[in-house]
Design an enzyme around this catalytic site. Structure first.
Site, PDB file in Angstrom:
ATOM      1  N   GLU A  70      30.865  32.321  33.121  1.00 50.30           N
ATOM      2  CA  GLU A  70      30.140  33.234  34.025  1.00 50.30           C
ATOM      3  C   GLU A  70      30.724  34.439  33.912  1.00 50.30           C
ATOM      4  OE1 GLU A  70      30.734  30.608  37.251  1.00 50.30           O
ATOM      5  OE2 GLU A  70      28.439  30.532  37.421  1.00 50.30           O
ATOM      6  N   HIS A  89      33.637  34.698  42.077  1.00 50.27           N
ATOM      7  CA  HIS A  89      32.429  34.189  42.237  1.00 50.27           C
ATOM      8  C   HIS A  89      32.703  32.747  42.618  1.00 50.27           C
ATOM      9  CE1 HIS A  89      28.974  31.763  41.464  1.00 50.27           C
ATOM     10  NE2 HIS A  89      29.499  31.175  40.336  1.00 50.27           N
ATOM     11  N   HIS A  91      31.573  28.830  45.123  1.00 50.99           N
ATOM     12  CA  HIS A  91      30.288  28.116  45.869  1.00 50.99           C
ATOM     13  C   HIS A  91      30.621  27.567  47.182  1.00 50.99           C
ATOM     14  CE1 HIS A  91      29.250  26.645  41.225  1.00 50.99           C
ATOM     15  NE2 HIS A  91      29.022  28.049  41.336  1.00 50.99           N
ATOM     16  N   HIS A 152      22.639  28.579  43.690  1.00 48.36           N
ATOM     17  CA  HIS A 152      23.856  28.608  42.842  1.00 48.36           C
ATOM     18  C   HIS A 152      25.191  28.784  43.729  1.00 48.36           C
ATOM     19  CE1 HIS A 152      26.097  30.742  39.097  1.00 48.36           C
ATOM     20  NE2 HIS A 152      26.930  29.635  39.762  1.00 48.36           N
TER      21      HIS A 152
HETATM   22 ZN   LIG Z   1      28.806  29.435  39.730  1.00 45.29          ZN
END
Ligand SMILES: [Zn+2]
Length: 227
Positions: A70, A89, A91, A152
């Site tokens: 990513e 980043h 989740h 996402h």
């Molecule tokens: Zn991700």
């Protein structure tokens, strides 16, 4: 910097924001190089030696592991924001649920929302690990401090890893407040006048936070984190 990346990785893992091997962090080393987490490693088990170095085109310059798939998300933010030195980043479950329900965090429900992040927009759907992700962020990066990624997760950024971390923590907190306020059924949004007053208060607060003595406090706070 390696030590800090490992420290914040563990902190994010412990909050449940990076389950499995998900999530990735990066920090600017200089004008041309970034220190980034590798692909396929639990952020709880991450070691300083696992981190990799890439240039701003994403070419790997150092490290035995492979850079996160990513990385283009991080590169897009650094390219668009000279003031950003760290990108996270993750989740986080409630914020990710909003992103899966097609909802931005764009209602000014609590004062903290105005005082911290303002609106957290929702970037349009993009397949993870492809250039679509960077393209979906381009219209939003300049005007926001954190972004939800449709179906996402979320991305946050700042001038230090701590700054980016605090923003990610706040995104999840605001998602929690939004969810519960709507479950209660009588969510009251702030009116335009109230938002304006808070924005004025925020401008004073930001001015104080950028004074040199508060930067020193921030650095000692970063050093004080032990996980
Ligand atoms: Zn991700």
């Amino acid at each position: 910097m390696r030590r800090d990346l490992v420290r914040f990785s563990k902190w994010l893992y412990r909050l449940g924001f990076m389950p499995g091997t998900s999530g990735n962090l990066s920090a600017r080393l200089d004008q041309h190089r970034l220190l980034v987490t590798p692909t396929g490693v639990s952020k709880y088990l991450l070691k300083a030696a696992d981190l990799v170095i890439v240039d701003l085109e994403g070419r790997q310059l150092a490290g035995t592991r492979k850079v996160t798939s990513e990385v283009s998300m991080h590169l897009a933010v650094y390219r668009l924001r000279d003031d950003v030195d760290a990108v996270i980043h993750a989740h986080p479950p409630l914020a990710t649920a909003f992103a899966c329900a097609g909802r931005a965090l764009d209602e000014m429900l609590c004062q903290e929302a105005v005082m911290t992040l303002g609106v957290v927009p929702l970037a349009k759907y993009a397949t993870t690990g492809t250039d679509e992700v960077a393209a979906s962020l381009v219209p939003l990066v300049a005007g926001h401090e954190a972004i939800l990624l449709a179906n996402h997760g979320a991305v946050s950024y700042g001038n230090t890893l701590l700054d980016a971390f605090l923003k990610m923590e706040t995104v999840e907190h605001l998602a929690h407040i939004h969810l519960v306020a709507h479950q209660l059924g009588t969510a009251q949004t702030l009116n335009a006048d109230q938002v304006e007053q808070l924005q004025k208060a925020k401008a004073r607060y930001v001015h104080n936070a950028t004074r040199p003595e508060s930067r020193i406090a921030l650095e000692s706070y970063t050093r004080a984190i032990r996980l």
